[in-house]
Design a protein around this motif. Structure first.
Motif, PDB file in Angstrom:
ATOM      1  N   TYR A 127      -8.124   0.579   0.637  1.00  0.00           N
ATOM      2  CA  TYR A 127      -7.291  -0.589   0.935  1.00  0.00           C
ATOM      3  C   TYR A 127      -7.987  -1.510   1.944  1.00  0.00           C
ATOM      4  O   TYR A 127      -7.955  -2.739   1.794  1.00  0.00           O
ATOM      5  N   LEU A 170      -0.160   5.081   1.278  1.00  0.00           N
ATOM      6  CA  LEU A 170      -1.255   5.836   1.869  1.00  0.00           C
ATOM      7  C   LEU A 170      -0.743   7.143   2.463  1.00  0.00           C
ATOM      8  O   LEU A 170       0.419   7.259   2.860  1.00  0.00           O
ATOM      9  N   PHE A 215       0.846  -1.195   0.000  1.00  0.00           N
ATOM     10  CA  PHE A 215       0.000   0.000   0.000  1.00  0.00           C
ATOM     11  C   PHE A 215       0.877   1.239   0.000  1.00  0.00           C
ATOM     12  O   PHE A 215       2.033   1.210   0.430  1.00  0.00           O
ATOM     13  N   ASP A 273      -7.136   5.616   4.857  1.00  0.00           N
ATOM     14  CA  ASP A 273      -7.565   4.539   3.958  1.00  0.00           C
ATOM     15  C   ASP A 273      -7.996   5.114   2.611  1.00  0.00           C
ATOM     16  O   ASP A 273      -8.710   6.105   2.543  1.00  0.00           O
TER      17      ASP A 273
END
Length: 748
Positions: free
Chosen positions: A700, A616, A614, A697
């Protein structure tokens, strides 16, 4: 095949939609109940087309208001009645009594059983019922509608929706695949396929790549539908709403903005659009307020007296941190529709807001002003005393909250406590562990209405079986073992309640048998250990009482653990004072700590999946944080939100855990927050002194299939998930560190 459907203008722009819908509302809001025989065929057809327009524009409250004159029309007016009831059913999910809608649809079927529109109305009413058995009936109702008019596009579309929601995504896709080629190219059928693929992707929590591929296909099909028919509202709104749920806000906003232009009076669409605006990270709160207020002003000019729309606006003002405007809007609801569901929600939200104030004070380690609790109790009692109700579950919520206030009051009138307990049993209807276990136990605590308490607990066994069966039907159990564990947990609580009732009624031997059986069923139910401790203490068997209190102390509970003070009281009773109690407790804690450590580390995942990467945004710094930048480190990743009570409860402990590893070069502690409005998170953390890393978020969380909050992943040095902890942890800092250290020691 010739498909019969009522055409709408190809493109609903703002002027066309507004003039059509507002014109209908202006002529239909008188509340007249004119018999169908007094309408001409042309009037019936025109009304059906207009009410269908409301439905297709997702302006369900507008359609419910405009269709009131058709509520009691005769069988000749089945089609406009069906569209009225379909709008009302969608609106009723939040603002009306769905049972009454189902009754009216059943009445229409009785009057006109050969008319497909009667079955269409019943399908739309049943599909939103809270009871799974009622919802399942929508499958047969949708088929009966099609049997009567197999070429009706509305019936075909509804059949596909019901197959997806009540049978399976695969069944819906198979149905769509078997439609004639020309229908498969219809924009609405393409939308149905896209929607089904999207929901199918949500089931693939263990295969993120396959889920992403399905979502890509779904959004591509939505784009195809927009090309086939730019005026198809669902082809804009649905992908916009789904993208917003996935936190793909930049993609969602233009779709939702266009949907709001096409249907300027739909509360559902405005709510989704405003939620996406709140998710934006490129603008501040003041600009968000300006954008949303502009939309609110436009809606209020036309719908300032619609309770449902006002409810959406009141909620939005809360999100915008404008309590005065929220209160003004709620007051308007109470003035316009004091007996509506919307009004009931105003009262409920107000007493919940007051309770949140009380909780915040208590979590800060302070004692709330007694006047606050008195006002809270007064608000609950006033809500219960209202003369009529639309939603029994809201009445049950008030009864449950009032019962919690009364159960700890030693001076409460036993008959009043029973009256409130009876209200919980009759109306709460959701939390069966509260209704059938906690309520009987609390009555027994007060030595009142023991026969009624036992009857309630025994009724719980049948209800638990029903709930377990519904869980099974919905596929909530991955294994038979999970189902068995849940079954035993429910049964353990009920058996414990009966045992405690027996004990308080003087049936000590029967109580012992039930309480020991409860522990055999499930050792996770903490109150049972306390109850057995009390039983053995009453017999003078202090050793056995001590054993059960100690075991009870080691069980996590959300509220105060009764075994804690009971163990200390027993120590004082045996020694004559509390001298040395802390040393005694430390020895017990050491034993319990080792037991917990063994249990925690036994949960290690041997067949470990790799962490999906990820990138973020850090809510504090605004910088992008990549999981790949943490390669070779041990990660603790907590998924949470300020809306989640258990998450908030454990955050002080999580802060301690973060501080323990703040400067550790081998360990990274962080959270991923999924609040709808990220602007509220930083002030919330600052107020409480929390400074752990908090990432925003972007979808994800949903892509990874995280559905339980809080959830924490522990990732080893090779980037594999070694532990997953779901739910609240009382001893979080200690137990989380055990997981980290065992990963450090293993070198993995």
């Amino acid at each position: 095949m010739q498909v019969r459907f009522l055409p709408l203008p190809r493109r609903f722009g703002l002027p066309i939609a507004a003039s059509l819908l507002l014109g209908l509302v202006a002529t239909a809001c008188s509340g007249d109940r004119t018999p169908a025989t007094e309408f001409s065929s042309a009037e019936i057809d025109s009304a059906a087309a207009q009410l269908r327009a409301f439905y297709r524009l997702r302006d369900f409250e507008g359609g419910a208001v405009a269709g009131q004159k058709w509520e009691s029309a005769g069988r000749a007016a089945a089609e406009p009645r069906a569209w009225y009831l379909s709008n009302l059913a969608r609106h009723s999910r939040r603002y009306w009594d769905l049972d009454r809608v189902i009754e009216q649809a059943e009445e229409l079927v009785d009057q006109a059983p050969r008319d497909g529109w009667s079955w269409y109305a019943l399908t739309n009413a049943l599909r939103y019922a809270p009871d799974s058995e009622q919802r399942a009936k929508a499958l047969s109702a949708s088929l009966k509608a099609l049997d009567r008019e197999p070429d009706n596009l509305d019936f075909i579309q509804l059949r596909a929706e019901i197959l997806r929601s009540e049978q399976s995504n695969e069944a819906a896709l198979e149905y769509l695949d078997n439609l004639p080629p020309e229908l498969q190219q219809n924009a609405e059928m393409v939308v149905r396929r896209a929607t089904t693929l999207y929901f199918q992707s949500l089931d693939l929590t263990d295969d993120p790549d396959a889920a992403d591929a399905l979502r890509t296909d779904a959004f591509s099909l939505f784009a195809t539908a927009r090309e086939l028919d730019p005026g198809n509202l669902n082809a804009w709104y649905l992908p916009g709403a789904y993208l917003s749920n996935l936190r793909r806000t930049e993609e969602a906003l233009p779709l939702l903005n266009r949907a709001a232009e096409m249907s300027p009076l739909s509360s559902e669409i405005h709510e989704a659009y405003w939620r996406a605006v709140m998710q934006r990270q490129d603008i501040g709160m003041e600009e968000k307020r300006q954008i949303i207020q502009s939309g609110i002003d436009a809606v209020l000019a036309e719908r300032g007296d619609y309770p449902g729309m006002l409810s959406i606006i009141a909620f939005q003002y809360e999100e915008l941190e404008q309590p005065e405007k929220k209160a003004e809007t709620e007051d308007r609801i109470l003035e316009l529709a004091p007996e509506s569901v919307a009004a009931e929600w105003v009262y409920v939200n107000r007493y919940r807001d007051l309770w949140k104030q009380i909780e915040d004070i208590e979590q800060a380690g302070q004692e709330p002003d007694p006047a606050l609790r008195a006002e809270y109790r007064r608000m609950l009692e006033a809500f219960i005393a209202r003369p009529g109700y639309n939603r029994e579950t809201l009445l049950g919520d008030a009864y449950r909250q009032l019962f919690w206030e009364l159960r700890d009051d030693e001076d409460v009138d036993p008959d009043y406590l029973w009256e409130v307990a009876d209200g919980v049993v009759k109306y709460e209807g959701i939390n069966i562990h509260v209704i059938y276990a906690q309520v009987p136990v609390a009555l027994a605590d007060h030595d009142t209405h023991l026969e009624e308490a036992e009857e309630i607990a025994r009724d719980g066994f049948a209800e638990a079986e029903r709930v377990i069966a519904s869980y099974r039907e919905r596929g909530l159990f991955d294994t038979e073992g999970e189902e068995a564990e849940t079954h035993d947990w429910f049964k353990s609580m009920l058996t414990d309640a009966i045992g405690w009732i027996y004990f308080k009624g003087g049936r000590v031997e029967d109580a012992e048998e039930e309480l020991l059986a409860a522990i055999e069923l499930s050792p996770r139910h903490g109150p049972t250990f306390y109850h057995l401790g009390q039983l053995y203490e009453s017999r003078g068997d202090f050793d056995r009482a001590e054993q059960y209190y100690i075991r009870g102390v080691g069980v996590e509970v959300h509220e105060g653990n009764p075994s804690d003070p009971a163990l200390k009281d027993l120590y004082v009773k045996r020694t004559g004072s509390d001298d040395g109690y802390e040393s005694y407790l430390a020895r017990i804690d050491d034993i319990d700590r080792e037991r917990r450590r063994i249990e925690v580390l036994a949960e290690v995942i041997e067949d470990r999946g790799t962490l999906v990467p990820f990138t973020l945004k850090d809510l504090a710094t605004g910088e992008q944080v990549s999981s790949e930048s943490m390669a070779g480190k041990i990660l603790a990743i907590n998924f949470w939100g300020t809306w989640c009570g258990p998450c908030v409860l454990e955050m002080p402990e999580f802060q301690k855990f973060h501080e323990e590893y703040r400067n550790d070069p081998d360990v990274v502690v962080l959270t991923i927050n999924n609040d709808t409005n990220p602007d509220v998170v930083a002030p919330w953390m600052e107020k409480r002194g929390f400074d752990y890393v908090n990432l925003l978020d972007d979808g994800y969380v949903g892509r990874m299939g995280v559905q339980s909050f809080p959830t924490t992943w522990f990732v080893d040095r090779e980037g594999r998930i070694a532990f997953i902890k779901e739910g609240w942890s009382e001893s979080l800092a200690e137990e989380f560190s055990w997981r980290v250290e065992v990963l450090r020691e293993s070198g993995r």
